[in-house]
Write a protein that holds these residues in place. Structure first.
Motif, short mmCIF file in Angstrom:
data_model
loop_
_atom_site.label_atom_id
_atom_site.label_comp_id
_atom_site.label_asym_id
_atom_site.label_seq_id
_atom_site.Cartn_x
_atom_site.Cartn_y
_atom_site.Cartn_z
N VAL A 110 0.85 -1.20 0.00
CA VAL A 110 0.00 0.00 0.00
C VAL A 110 0.89 1.25 0.00
O VAL A 110 0.66 2.18 -0.77
CB VAL A 110 -0.98 -0.01 1.20
N CYS A 111 1.90 1.24 0.85
CA CYS A 111 2.82 2.39 0.90
C CYS A 111 3.60 2.53 -0.42
O CYS A 111 3.77 3.63 -0.93
CB CYS A 111 3.79 2.25 2.07
N THR A 112 4.05 1.40 -0.96
CA THR A 112 4.81 1.42 -2.20
C THR A 112 3.94 1.86 -3.38
O THR A 112 4.37 2.65 -4.21
CB THR A 112 5.46 0.04 -2.47
N ILE A 113 2.72 1.34 -3.44
CA ILE A 113 1.81 1.74 -4.53
C ILE A 113 1.46 3.22 -4.40
O ILE A 113 1.38 3.93 -5.40
CB ILE A 113 0.57 0.84 -4.58
N ALA A 114 1.27 3.68 -3.18
CA ALA A 114 1.00 5.12 -2.99
C ALA A 114 2.19 5.93 -3.53
O ALA A 114 2.01 6.92 -4.25
CB ALA A 114 0.76 5.43 -1.51
N PHE A 115 3.40 5.48 -3.19
CA PHE A 115 4.59 6.17 -3.70
C PHE A 115 4.64 6.07 -5.22
O PHE A 115 4.84 7.08 -5.91
CB PHE A 115 5.87 5.58 -3.10
N ASN A 116 4.49 4.84 -5.77
CA ASN A 116 4.55 4.65 -7.23
C ASN A 116 3.49 5.46 -7.96
O ASN A 116 3.76 6.03 -9.01
CB ASN A 116 4.39 3.18 -7.59
N THR A 117 2.28 5.47 -7.40
CA THR A 117 1.19 6.21 -8.04
C THR A 117 1.50 7.70 -8.03
O THR A 117 1.35 8.38 -9.05
CB THR A 117 -0.14 5.91 -7.34
N TRP A 118 1.95 8.21 -6.87
CA TRP A 118 2.31 9.63 -6.81
C TRP A 118 3.46 9.93 -7.76
O TRP A 118 3.37 10.82 -8.59
CB TRP A 118 2.71 10.04 -5.39
N PHE A 119 4.55 9.16 -7.63
CA PHE A 119 5.75 9.44 -8.41
C PHE A 119 5.47 9.31 -9.91
O PHE A 119 5.84 10.18 -10.70
CB PHE A 119 6.86 8.47 -7.98
N GLY A 120 4.77 8.24 -10.29
CA GLY A 120 4.45 8.03 -11.71
C GLY A 120 3.50 9.07 -12.26
O GLY A 120 3.72 9.63 -13.34
N ALA A 121 2.43 9.36 -11.51
CA ALA A 121 1.47 10.35 -11.97
C ALA A 121 2.08 11.75 -11.99
O ALA A 121 1.81 12.56 -12.88
CB ALA A 121 0.21 10.32 -11.11
N PHE A 122 2.94 12.03 -11.00
CA PHE A 122 3.65 13.32 -10.98
C PHE A 122 4.54 13.45 -12.21
O PHE A 122 4.51 14.46 -12.91
CB PHE A 122 4.48 13.44 -9.69
N LEU A 123 5.35 12.38 -12.48
CA LEU A 123 6.21 12.44 -13.67
C LEU A 123 5.38 12.46 -14.95
O LEU A 123 5.75 13.13 -15.91
CB LEU A 123 7.18 11.25 -13.68
N GLY A 124 4.25 11.74 -14.95
CA GLY A 124 3.35 11.78 -16.10
C GLY A 124 2.83 13.18 -16.36
O GLY A 124 2.72 13.63 -17.50
N THR A 125 2.52 13.89 -15.29
CA THR A 125 2.07 15.28 -15.41
C THR A 125 3.17 16.16 -15.99
O THR A 125 2.94 16.96 -16.89
CB THR A 125 1.61 15.81 -14.03
N VAL A 126 4.40 15.97 -15.49
CA VAL A 126 5.54 16.74 -16.01
C VAL A 126 5.73 16.44 -17.50
O VAL A 126 5.92 17.36 -18.31
CB VAL A 126 6.83 16.42 -15.21
N ILE A 127 5.67 15.15 -17.84
CA ILE A 127 5.84 14.74 -19.24
C ILE A 127 4.76 15.36 -20.13
O ILE A 127 5.05 15.93 -21.18
CB ILE A 127 5.81 13.19 -19.34
#
Length: 170
Positions: A110-127
């Motif tokens: 749960v903690c890792t998916i929260a991190f992955n979702t934030w990190f991935g979606a954040f980078l996706g937004t930047v992209i």
């Protein structure tokens, strides 16, 4: 040849476990990446430009688009579920309490998916906001996002979640 290999495994047991963990991680990463591509480019394609509206938490985290959010969260969940089963049965051959192991793993995930979702979606937004949204950049970003959690997932899997019961020889 088999004898030399078995000697290597016996002598370098921790290295061998990390190699198996890495292989399992690579295998489940292929699954996760495939699911991500299916979701990102087919299932949620129409949501890749739909903003996450009226959500202060998502806005604070820098997540702006629903498609990226859903694709990262679902693909990571599937990848970690497969990794749990493979690591428990094949990599570590754990025999510790499966209920306790599953609960601890679920908390880590749960903690890792929260991190992955934030990190991935954040980078996706930047992209997306910089006009770099193409298959190559998005897949490279997904691989980076999937790799970072190895920093904490290997030690937790090896020493906390997938333990072997200590046996005493008489």
């Amino acid at each position: 040849m088999k004898e030399k290999f078995m000697k290597f495994i016996d002598k370098h047991n921790e290295i061998w476990k990390f190699i198996k963990f890495s292989f399992t991680g690579a295998s489940t990463s292929v699954l996760e990446l495939g699911v991500f591509m299916l979701l990102q480019y087919i299932v949620f394609k129409s949501l890749n430009e739909v903003p996450v509206t009226d959500n202060a938490v998502m806005s604070f985290l820098g997540i702006e688009y629903k498609g990226y959010l859903y694709s990262y969260a679902i693909s990571a969940t599937i990848g970690y579920a497969a990794a749990y089963i493979m690591n428990r049965k094949l990599t570590f051959k754990a025999d510790a309490n499966p209920v306790l192991s599953t609960i601890i793993y679920a908390v880590m995930v749960v903690c890792t998916i929260a991190f992955n979702t934030w990190f991935g979606a954040f980078l996706g937004t930047v992209i997306k906001n910089n006009g770099w949204d193409n298959v190559f950049v998005e897949m490279l970003t997904k691989v980076i996002v999937m790799t970072v959690p190895t920093i904490w997932t290997y030690p937790l899997n090896r020493f906390v979640i997938h333990r072997k019961k200590k046996t005493t020889e008489k």
